[in-house]
Motif scaffolding. Structure first.
Motif, short mmCIF file in Angstrom:
data_model
loop_
_atom_site.label_atom_id
_atom_site.label_comp_id
_atom_site.label_asym_id
_atom_site.label_seq_id
_atom_site.Cartn_x
_atom_site.Cartn_y
_atom_site.Cartn_z
N SER A 763 34.22 -13.70 54.65
CA SER A 763 33.05 -12.97 54.15
C SER A 763 32.13 -12.56 55.29
O SER A 763 31.51 -11.49 55.26
N ILE A 764 32.04 -13.41 56.33
CA ILE A 764 31.19 -13.08 57.48
C ILE A 764 31.78 -11.89 58.23
O ILE A 764 31.06 -10.96 58.61
N ILE A 765 33.09 -11.92 58.44
CA ILE A 765 33.77 -10.81 59.12
C ILE A 765 33.57 -9.52 58.34
O ILE A 765 33.23 -8.47 58.91
N TYR A 766 33.73 -9.60 57.03
CA TYR A 766 33.55 -8.41 56.19
C TYR A 766 32.13 -7.86 56.31
O TYR A 766 31.92 -6.65 56.46
N ASN A 767 31.15 -8.77 56.28
CA ASN A 767 29.75 -8.32 56.36
C ASN A 767 29.45 -7.65 57.70
O ASN A 767 28.73 -6.65 57.75
N TYR A 768 30.00 -8.19 58.77
CA TYR A 768 29.76 -7.57 60.09
C TYR A 768 30.42 -6.19 60.15
O TYR A 768 29.84 -5.25 60.72
N ILE A 769 31.61 -6.06 59.59
CA ILE A 769 32.28 -4.75 59.62
C ILE A 769 31.51 -3.75 58.77
O ILE A 769 31.28 -2.61 59.18
N ARG A 770 31.06 -4.19 57.62
CA ARG A 770 30.38 -3.29 56.69
C ARG A 770 28.97 -2.91 57.15
O ARG A 770 28.55 -1.76 57.02
N ASP A 771 28.24 -3.90 57.71
CA ASP A 771 26.82 -3.69 58.00
C ASP A 771 26.53 -3.21 59.40
O ASP A 771 25.45 -2.71 59.67
N ASP A 772 27.43 -3.40 60.34
CA ASP A 772 27.13 -3.13 61.75
C ASP A 772 28.05 -2.07 62.34
O ASP A 772 28.57 -2.22 63.45
#
Length: 1000
Positions: A763-772
């Motif tokens: 979920s952290i990896i996904y959030n970084y890809i999506r948000d940054d």
């Protein structure tokens, strides 16, 4: 009794609303102005809860009452959390900072209550699948151990504000320092206009509190404003002046005698700290305490026996005394100005000494002196023939200028002010010393710095002073010269005075105390790059290296600090290595014993800067800092030294720099041979965050091609949890990038990937890809880390990843990412697509009379079934074919090859004809043909293999065969043996060669 699950009705609607609220919270969490990491952490938990809630609608409920209570808690807490995140996205930054403790407590409360609600859901739905139950357990465990804390800087600010309000601190410098801390904490520029705007917005929040009738909050915020309004940024000099004179005009012109109540009955002096005894009488605190200490137990006035333990501060009386003192001081300050202008030397000197005493008492007095327009008067009397008058004027001007931009600006506006001060540089030692101290203070104001250097003779006088026997004057002159050196014109003037040669000579020939002073001066000078270069070219290296072996430790230390200063310029660093400066420094490092390792802390940063200078050299024969195995092992051994975290950190940073230098391959190989991995992994849990971050960055350089056995020996589940925890909590972007790089390059062993999943990495990896998406390095490594979860051999992992919606984001990155991001995104899409054929749902067969049947479902043109992005990972459903085809046109062969791999999954096996049609429609086949002439062997071979299959189909052979013939013929002549044979085979499909050709 087991109740059927609710797919409709109030509870189902409530769950849908909660899911929507969670989505809104996650969106807003990226826009908060404070506590970004804390909100991001809660958003990550909620993001994991949303799919669980969706699944719960399909589960059976055994305890309806508990289930409903849990839903009510979730509904309430998520809505309150959404309200909080909205407030933190819109309100004044200063207001949010002042409420940071409350915000943290609310975040803790929401997290705790949501975790409790999840536990209740678990109890109410007893037939949950093991996967959902385990996920709930993990989320609750993570939320219960979550630590939301106010930052240390925020706590310091709030403590200072509370202290300032309690002590009624009206000191302007106290408020100025607070504003600087606030600016840093909320991320705004430390300049008057910006800070004043923030304060105005803060005042607006106070008005809103009054409208809400939240009087307690309004009163508290009023106290904070009263404290901060003392800062220079809170109001313009003009506003302060108007306010000051309005008050002074109301006071009259004569000082008032103190009221009787102001005077201590014991000392007969005006009280400073009045306290009230148990008899109701008030005395000076120190006086009554001495009265009691002398054995007296009765009141000095009433002779009533006293309880000596009771002394109550009389705050009202103390405030009245302060107001009386301020009134008289204002009148006194205002009355002396004319006397200084028109009096004789004796009267002027007396007034100046009184004025100096008042300025020493408080910064408020200094502000009143400035507002009373004393600065032009003080500048004027610098022309006095009386030395004592001039000296006092210089002292007062220096006190006024210190920490006051307004005073500096007023001095700048006085005609010939700088010329008058510089004139004092040529007088006697005492006056010269005062003048240079004042000029040094004024040089902090950009406009004045330029003017100081332009005054004729100033540079020469300062250079002369820099060699003075008075160390303080010499230091001030040297520091001022350094500040002036940012002007090209001033540098030219310094060169004319042989300033740098003067420094060099003193280092060679001066006595030890002078050598130490000059080396210290060189160490503390804030040199521009141009001056660092000039200083180095003057030959400063040789005398400093001689001093490194001096018998006096302080001299050695000063020399090392000076070397650190000049070596920070890359050009100087490279030249130092060329001239052999690294060897003696390394030898000192190696021969120092642990008890006497004080020099390590000064040498280690120099070695780090020398290593950094070797990065990105534009020469055929690069300069290398370390070339021997012995040096690598000896230097790395310092990482085990626990006496100083700074030494360990600089050593790690040295190797990190070397891992990016021309000797990178050699250094990495040698580090893997020594127990570097083990030493670095141990530091992942170090409390010193800077040391930890440095260790992680270096480890990320070694992980890429490190032996799998070494990794498995040192990286266990605990290590993985630590890395994921750093991803969640670190505010150091470089550290986060490095952790993601480590995850990207760790061996793709199922056990490691499962540990990462269990720790919540996905979920952290996904959030970084999506948000940054704009942070290229972070996204590059995040997409690389994602690849390990998309391996086609583990369908369950692929499904978990697809449920996040990441496939659509990967397709987006094919259009907007860097070349490496596109390559890594394409690799994951390739792995997904390999399973699309088996996951495509077969079309339902039509039953009954066709004329009365529902419309026929249109299947995927490649997989011939029902495809979706999340269920079958279909490239067509993801609209990925177009972006993948466009990526084939990239100049980077890695991105091209990965995209080609993804597209070629569409023509595997029996999908050849259908997939080829899709490739033809996307205009991909002409690009594949062009790859036959690519300089990349990988692209050549893969395109050749693809065309061998595509040209088995008559339609495409006729359509594209002609354009491929020349490239194929060229490969039969110039390619390697396997490619010659395959090219001939394709030519045979095209009827250009016979099947029995010798090329086979």
């Amino acid at each position: 009794m087991v109740v059927d699950v609710l797919t409709s009705g109030p509870t189902s609607e409530a769950i849908s609303q909660i899911i929507d609220t969670i989505a809104e919270f996650v969106t807003y969490a990226g826009d908060v102005l404070v506590k970004k990491d804390s909100f991001k952490e809660l958003a990550a938990y909620l993001d994991r809860i949303a799919p669980i809630l969706k699944e719960l609608r399909k589960e059976k409920v055994s305890d309806y009452e508990t289930f409903n209570r849990a839903i009510e808690i979730l509904d309430r807490e998520t809505k309150d959390a959404r309200k909080l995140v909205q407030e933190c996205s819109k309100k004044s930054k200063v207001y949010l900072l002042m409420n940071s403790r409350t915000i943290i407590e609310r975040l803790k409360s929401h997290t705790s209550e949501i975790s409790r609600a999840l536990d209740l859901l678990h109890l109410a739905a007893s037939d949950l699948s093991s996967g959902i139950a385990e996920e709930i357990r993990k989320i609750c465990e993570n939320m219960n151990t979550a630590e939301f804390k106010a930052a240390i800087a925020e706590e310091e600010i709030l403590d200072k504000i509370e202290s300032g309000i309690l002590e009624k601190n009206v000191d302007r410098s106290y408020a100025n320092n607070l504003m600087v801390l606030i600016a840093e904490a909320v991320g705004i520029a430390n300049e008057r206009s910006t800070m004043k705007k923030e304060l105005e917005e803060f005042k607006g929040e106070i008005e809103n509190a009054r409208l809400r009738k939240d009087l307690a909050e309004a009163i508290q915020m009023d106290q904070i404003i009263a404290l901060l309004e003392r800062a220079d940024a809170a109001s313009s000099p003009k506003d302060k002046e108007l306010k000051y004179f309005a008050k002074r005009r109301s006071l009259g012109s004569q000082p008032l005698e103190p009221l009787k109540s102001f005077v201590c009955p014991i000392t007969r002096d005006v009280m400073v700290d009045p306290v009230e005894t148990s008899s109701g009488q008030t005395f000076e605190k120190s006086a009554i305490e001495k009265w009691f200490a002398d054995g007296n137990k009765k009141c000095p006035l009433t002779l009533i026996p006293l309880d000596t333990s009771i002394l109550r501060p009389n705050k009202t009386l103390k405030q009245s005394i302060e107001e009386w003192k301020n009134r008289n001081t204002m009148i006194t300050i205002g009355s002396m100005r004319e006397k200084i202008l028109s009096g004789d030397d004796e009267e002027i000197l007396q007034c100046l000494q009184n004025l100096k005493g008042l300025c020493e008492q408080s910064d408020q007095h200094r502000e009143w002196v400035i507002l009373e327009k004393y600065i032009p008067v003080l500048i004027q009397i610098l022309a006095s023939k009386n030395r004592d008058v001039r000296n006092n004027a210089l002292v007062i001007l220096c006190m006024l200028a210190r920490d006051s931009e307004d005073a500096k600006e007023r001095i700048a506006n006085v005609d010939d002010a700088i010329e008058a001060i510089v004139h004092s540089l040529g007088r006697r030692s005492g006056e010269r010393k005062l003048a240079v101290a004042l000029l040094l203070e004024l040089s902090k104001y950009d406009l004045l710095r330029e003017r100081i250097g332009n005054v004729q003779g100033c540079i020469l006088l300062l250079v002369t002073m820099s060699s003075s026997d008075d160390n303080q004057a010499a230091r001030d002159a040297t520091e001022l010269l350094e500040k002036l050196s940012y002007s090209d014109q001033n540098v030219i003037q310094m060169a004319k005075t042989n300033y740098f040669k003067h420094l060099l000579q003193r280092l060679y020939t001066g006595p030890d105390d002078v050598k130490k002073t000059m080396a210290t001066t060189l160490a503390e000078m804030e040199l521009s790059d141009q001056n660092k270069e000039s200083l180095f070219e003057s030959g400063i290296l040789a005398p400093l290296l001689l001093l490194v072996n001096h018998s006096d430790v302080q001299v050695r230390t000063a020399a090392l600090k000076a070397l650190r200063n000049v070596s920070s310029l890359k050009k100087n660093g490279l030249e130092m290595i060329r001239q052999g400066a690294a060897r003696p420094l390394l030898d000192i490092l190696y021969r120092q014993s642990f008890p006497s390792s004080s020099l390590w802390e000064h040498i280690a940063p120099i070695i780090m800067q020398l290593a950094a200078s070797t990065i990105s050299q534009d020469v055929e024969t690069p300069v290398l800092l370390i070339e021997s195995e012995e040096d690598v092992f000896s230097l790395f051994s310092l990482i085990n030294y626990t006496g100083s975290d700074d030494v360990r950190q600089y050593t790690i940073q040295t190797f990190y720099a070397l891992c990016q230098s021309p000797s990178a391959s050699y250094i990495r190989t040698k580090l893997r041979e020594c127990p570097a991995v083990q030493a670095l992994v141990k530091l992942f849990e170090n409390e010193n965050q800077n040391l930890r971050a440095s260790a992680i960055k270096l480890f990320s350089c070694l992980a890429e091609s490190c032996d799998e056995a070494i990794i498995l020996e040192n990286v266990n589940e605990k290590c993985i949890k630590t890395l994921v925890s750093i991803l969640k909590s670190s505010s150091d972007e470089e550290e986060v990038v490095s952790v993601m790089r480590i995850i990207c390059y760790l061996p793709e062993i199922p056990q490691i990937t499962q540990w990462l999943l269990d720790a919540g990495a996905l979920s952290i990896i996904y959030n970084y890809i999506r948000d940054d998406l704009q942070k290229s390095k972070l996204v590059e490594n995040s997409v690389g880390a994602l690849r390990r979860f998309t391996v086609p051999e583990n369908l369950e992992w692929q499904r978990i990843v697809a449920e996040t919606g990441i496939i659509a984001v990967l397709v987006q990155l094919l259009e907007s990412g860097t070349a490496l991001t596109k390559q890594r995104a394409a690799l994951s899409l390739t792995q997904f697509s390999r399973n699309s054929n088996v996951l495509s749902r077969p079309l339902s067969k039509r039953k009954g009379f066709w004329c009365f049947s529902p419309p026929v479902e249109l299947g995927c043109p490649v997989h011939l079934g029902i495809c979706t992005i999340r269920s079958s990972f279909c490239l067509l459903e993801a609209n990925a074919v177009g972006p993948l085809t466009r990526t084939l046109g990239e100049s980077d062969p890695g991105a091209c090859e990965a995209s080609l791999d993804a597209l070629l999954t569409l023509i595997e096996g029996e999908r050849l004809q259908r997939g080829s049609r899709v490739l033809a429609d996307a205009n991909a086949i002409p690009i594949i043909i062009r790859f036959l002439g690519s300089p990349s062997p990988g692209l050549q071979e893969k395109s050749l293999q693809a065309l061998e299959r595509i040209f088995r189909i008559v339609e495409f052979k006729q359509m594209y065969g002609g354009s491929a013939q020349m490239a194929l013929v060229d490969l039969t002549q110039r390619g390697n043996s396997s490619m010659k044979s395959l090219a001939a085979k394709v030519l045979a499909h095209l009827n250009v060669l016979h099947d029995q050709s010798s090329y086979f």
